[in-house]
Design a protein around this motif. Structure first.
Motif, short mmCIF file in Angstrom:
data_model
loop_
_atom_site.label_atom_id
_atom_site.label_comp_id
_atom_site.label_asym_id
_atom_site.label_seq_id
_atom_site.Cartn_x
_atom_site.Cartn_y
_atom_site.Cartn_z
N ARG A 1 -22.07 -5.21 -3.13
CA ARG A 1 -21.71 -4.92 -1.73
C ARG A 1 -20.21 -5.11 -1.47
N THR A 2 -19.41 -4.68 -2.45
CA THR A 2 -17.95 -4.79 -2.29
C THR A 2 -17.30 -3.48 -1.86
N GLY A 3 -17.93 -2.32 -2.18
CA GLY A 3 -17.31 -1.03 -1.88
C GLY A 3 -15.97 -0.87 -2.58
N PHE A 4 -15.79 -1.57 -3.71
CA PHE A 4 -14.48 -1.63 -4.35
C PHE A 4 -14.14 -0.32 -5.06
N GLY A 5 -12.88 0.07 -4.93
CA GLY A 5 -12.35 1.26 -5.58
C GLY A 5 -10.92 1.48 -5.12
N SER A 6 -10.32 2.55 -5.58
CA SER A 6 -8.91 2.80 -5.25
C SER A 6 -8.70 2.98 -3.75
N THR A 7 -9.67 3.60 -3.06
CA THR A 7 -9.52 3.79 -1.62
C THR A 7 -9.59 2.47 -0.87
N ALA B 1 1.91 4.75 6.57
CA ALA B 1 1.91 5.63 5.39
C ALA B 1 0.68 5.36 4.52
N TRP B 2 0.33 4.09 4.32
CA TRP B 2 -0.84 3.78 3.52
C TRP B 2 -2.12 4.21 4.22
N HIS B 3 -2.15 4.15 5.53
CA HIS B 3 -3.32 4.64 6.27
C HIS B 3 -3.53 6.13 6.00
N GLU B 4 -2.46 6.90 6.06
CA GLU B 4 -2.59 8.34 5.81
C GLU B 4 -3.09 8.61 4.40
N ARG B 5 -2.62 7.85 3.43
CA ARG B 5 -3.08 8.03 2.06
C ARG B 5 -4.56 7.65 1.94
N THR B 6 -4.95 6.62 2.68
CA THR B 6 -6.33 6.16 2.60
C THR B 6 -7.31 7.20 3.10
N ILE B 7 -7.05 7.76 4.26
CA ILE B 7 -8.02 8.69 4.86
C ILE B 7 -8.01 10.05 4.16
N ARG B 8 -6.95 10.33 3.39
CA ARG B 8 -6.92 11.59 2.62
C ARG B 8 -7.53 11.43 1.24
N ALA B 9 -7.80 10.22 0.83
CA ALA B 9 -8.34 9.97 -0.51
C ALA B 9 -9.77 10.48 -0.62
N GLY C 1 -12.17 9.09 -2.01
CA GLY C 1 -13.15 8.02 -1.85
C GLY C 1 -13.36 7.56 -0.42
N TRP C 2 -12.60 8.12 0.54
CA TRP C 2 -12.73 7.69 1.93
C TRP C 2 -14.16 7.84 2.43
N ARG C 3 -14.77 8.98 2.12
CA ARG C 3 -16.11 9.23 2.63
C ARG C 3 -17.16 8.32 1.99
N TRP C 4 -16.81 7.68 0.87
CA TRP C 4 -17.77 6.81 0.21
C TRP C 4 -17.76 5.39 0.77
N LEU C 5 -16.73 5.05 1.52
CA LEU C 5 -16.69 3.71 2.10
C LEU C 5 -17.77 3.56 3.17
N GLY D 1 2.03 -8.11 -5.96
CA GLY D 1 1.53 -8.32 -7.31
C GLY D 1 0.01 -8.30 -7.38
N LEU D 2 -0.64 -8.96 -6.45
CA LEU D 2 -2.10 -9.01 -6.44
C LEU D 2 -2.71 -7.64 -6.15
N LEU D 3 -2.09 -6.89 -5.26
CA LEU D 3 -2.61 -5.55 -4.96
C LEU D 3 -2.43 -4.62 -6.16
N GLU D 4 -1.36 -4.79 -6.91
CA GLU D 4 -1.18 -3.97 -8.11
C GLU D 4 -2.26 -4.30 -9.14
N GLU D 5 -2.56 -5.58 -9.31
CA GLU D 5 -3.63 -5.95 -10.23
C GLU D 5 -4.96 -5.35 -9.78
N ALA D 6 -5.22 -5.42 -8.48
CA ALA D 6 -6.47 -4.86 -7.95
C ALA D 6 -6.52 -3.35 -8.17
N ALA D 7 -5.38 -2.68 -7.99
CA ALA D 7 -5.34 -1.23 -8.18
C ALA D 7 -5.65 -0.84 -9.62
N GLU D 8 -5.18 -1.63 -10.58
CA GLU D 8 -5.48 -1.35 -11.98
C GLU D 8 -6.98 -1.45 -12.24
#
Length: 407
Positions: free
Chosen positions: A291-297, A318-326, A328-332, A271-278
């Motif tokens: 200095r949070t680097g916050f975003g979908s990635t 599976a989430w790792h693969e989605r993360t590095i393909r996003a 925004g990965w290069r912006w972290l 639930g908390l991760l869904e709220e964060a994703a929104e």
């Protein structure tokens, strides 16, 4: 010189063997030694075999005290131990800087303090150093910076408040990385105290407080504190809310989700991760508010760690693969990317995939070497991977260079 098993205690002798030698000299069994340290016999055995690293200042101090020797005897003269000694000395200087109470008692030396604007820029540089995972350099500059910002705040609290809170925040973040949880707690607590009355600063300090609470095993407390802090900073109208506030709220929700995962609460985590994703969808990518680097990635990366903590290694991979393909990965920041790669390596290790875990550790080392070489938890993952019979030679060489025993 003292000999161990026919060898000499000097350059090249692992610290674990030094501990074993001095324990035997003091006529202590592993069990007695463990009892005096408040550790398990298994922990002592792993240390002496080199299967567990000794990088925490507090642990080294405790061992030296029980063995009745100076810490320098444990650390030895070789390059790797000189690096550890430098880190130990640096952390002790940070401890000394955090332990001054000039602000509280009003005793300010007649020393020139840099202007607040200059200090603010120095704090910004400290954050940049942290996000590039240049931890040895940050350890070197933080003690002086902490003294300066504390004195500047005491002389003029209004302009000095934000630099001081930010200095405490980056100090807490670094100390969590180094495994110095209790000292990080002091820095985070100081940040919260100074920030009191300023909602944005309290929320920013709350991010590091959440990290400290999780790192020190206070997951349940972290969940309650972080939820409250997140909902307090959340704008009434999310669509029209300032991105900086949304980023703080979202980051606090991510920290709360990770605390819930550590506590084993799968429902609260989701639930908390869904709220964060929104919120991340509203903020967008490529920002670094507070200095949070916050975003979908960043949220996707957090899902990797949360799944690992909950034992869902398939989901973590599976989430790792989605993360590095996003996109925004290069912006972290480099620190964030390397930390994520280490989390993903742990997931692959739990999935009995040591070769993939090794690949990710090598990638993390290439991204931000200090993230692998100075974080105790990363070194433990490296040691586990290096001990696998399927570990590639490249990761064994890395383990040897880092000072982690692959045997």
């Amino acid at each position: 010189m003292t000999r161990i098993g026919g060898g000499v205690v000097g350059a090249g002798v692992p610290i674990g063997r030094r501990v074993a030698y001095w324990r035997a000299r003091r006529r202590m069994s592993q069990q007695v030694f463990a009892d005096r340290l408040g550790k398990s016999k298994s922990w002592v055995d792993k240390v002496e075999r080199g299967a567990r690293s000794l990088d925490k200042v507090s642990t080294l101090a405790d061992i030296a005290a029980v063995l009745r020797i100076d810490q320098s005897v444990l650390l030895g003269p070789d390059t790797r131990h000189r690096e550890v000694r430098a880190r130990v000395d640096g952390v002790e200087r940070i401890r000394a800087a955090l332990s001054t109470y000039e602000m509280a008692v009003g005793r300010l030396p007649a020393l020139k303090v840099p202007p607040t604007g200059q200090l603010a820029r120095t704090v910004e540089h400290a954050w940049t150093t942290y996000q590039h995972a240049r931890y040895p350099q940050l350890i070197e500059v933080l003690p002086r910076l902490l003294v300066d910002v504390q004195r500047a705040y005491a002389r003029d609290p209004v302009p000095g408040r934000e630099p001081l809170v930010e200095a405490y925040r980056v100090t807490a973040a670094l100390l969590v990385k180094l495994g110095e949880g209790e000292l990080a707690w002091l820095a985070a607590d100081r940040a919260m105290a100074v920030a009191t009355g300023e909602a944005v600063l309290v929320a920013a300090a709350g991010v590091q407080l959440g990290q400290v609470l999780r790192a020190t095993g206070r997951a349940r407390s972290a969940l309650a504190v972080l939820r409250a802090a997140a909902y307090r900073i959340a704008p009434p109208d999310l669509d029209g809310g300032p991105p900086a506030h949304l980023s703080l709220c979202g980051t606090l929700l991510v920290q709360a989700a990770l605390a819930a995962a550590r506590h084993g609460d799968e429902g609260a985590t989701a639930g908390l991760l869904e709220e964060a994703a929104e919120l991340a969808a509203r903020v967008g990518e490529g920002h670094d508010h507070h200095r949070t680097g916050f975003g979908s990635t960043a949220v996707a990366a957090a899902r990797t760690l949360a799944a690992t903590q909950l034992g869902d290694v398939g989901g973590a991979v599976a989430w790792h693969e989605r993360t590095i393909r996003a996109a925004g990965w290069r912006w972290l920041p480099a620190e964030h990317r390397a930390a994520h790669l280490i989390d993903a390596a742990r997931a692959h290790l739990q999935a009995a995939e040591p070769v993939d875990a090794a690949r990710l550790l090598l990638e993390a080392d290439g991204t931000a070497p200090a993230e692998v070489r100075h974080r105790p938890c990363a070194r433990e993952v490296l040691a586990q991977v290096a001990r696998s019979p399927y570990a590639p030679a490249t990761v064994i060489r890395l383990a040897t260079a880092v000072g982690v025993s692959p045997t």
